[in-house]
Design an enzyme around this catalytic site. Structure first.
Site, PDB file in Angstrom:
ATOM      1  N   TYR A  58     -49.650 123.612  37.586  1.00  0.00           N
ATOM      2  CA  TYR A  58     -48.287 124.261  37.247  1.00  0.00           C
ATOM      3  C   TYR A  58     -47.031 123.512  37.092  1.00  0.00           C
ATOM      4  O   TYR A  58     -46.560 122.973  38.014  1.00  0.00           O
ATOM      5  CB  TYR A  58     -47.994 125.409  38.525  1.00  0.00           C
ATOM      6  CG  TYR A  58     -49.159 126.319  39.074  1.00  0.00           C
ATOM      7  CD1 TYR A  58     -50.048 126.467  38.300  1.00  0.00           C
ATOM      8  CD2 TYR A  58     -49.042 126.981  40.229  1.00  0.00           C
ATOM      9  CE1 TYR A  58     -51.129 127.378  38.708  1.00  0.00           C
ATOM     10  CE2 TYR A  58     -50.058 127.652  40.807  1.00  0.00           C
ATOM     11  CZ  TYR A  58     -50.987 127.831  40.078  1.00  0.00           C
ATOM     12  OH  TYR A  58     -51.948 128.747  40.558  1.00  0.00           O
ATOM     13  N   GLY A  59     -46.886 123.369  35.973  1.00  0.00           N
ATOM     14  CA  GLY A  59     -45.744 122.631  35.228  1.00  0.00           C
ATOM     15  C   GLY A  59     -45.976 121.722  34.466  1.00  0.00           C
ATOM     16  O   GLY A  59     -45.357 121.765  33.305  1.00  0.00           O
TER      17      GLY A  59
END
Length: 108
Positions: A58-59
Site C-alpha cells: 500500500y503506497g
C-alpha cells in the site's frame, strides 16, 4: 468488543478492524489527507478497533509509515507481508522483510 484468538499463544484481536489501503494508495489520490487519516486511525482505536490492516504494497511502503507515525508505540500490531514477500520468494534469501517492515512501523 468480541475478540478472536490468533496463533497458538494468548494473542487476540477484535473482530472489527480498519483497512488502511485507501489512506496512501488507490481510490482518490487527490483527496488524501494525512491529518484526516491519522484522525480516522485514532477514532477507530477509540471505538475499540485493535486490528489495523496495513501492508508494504500500500503506497508502496508509505502506508506502514503513516500507521507508524499515527500510533508510535501505543498499540499492538499484526504484520503481514505482500509485495516484498513475493519478490523475496522469487529472488530467495536474504530475507530482510521483518526488519524492513519493523523499521517502517517505527516502534509499534
Amino acid at each position: 468488543m468480541r475478540t478472536l484468538r490468533i496463533g497458538p499463544g494468548d494473542a487476540s484481536v477484535g473482530v472489527v478492524g480498519l483497512g488502511c489501503m485507501g489512506m496512501t494508495y488507490a481510490y482518490d489520490p487527490a483527496g488524501r489527507d494525512e491529518n484526516t487519516s491519522v484522525a480516522v486511525l485514532h477514532r477507530a482505536l477509540d471505538l475499540g478497533a485493535d486490528l489495523i490492516d496495513t501492508a508494504d504494497v500500500y503506497g508502496p511502503c508509505t502506508n506502514e509509515e503513516l500507521v507508524g507515525r499515527a500510533f508510535a508505540d501505543q498499540f499492538p500490531n499484526g504484520r503481514r507481508f505482500g509485495g516484498e514477500f513475493l519478490r523475496l520468494l522469487r529472488e530467495g534469501p536474504p530475507w530482510p522483510t521483518l526488519d524492513t517492515v519493523t523499521r517502517r512501523l517505527d516502534g509499534l
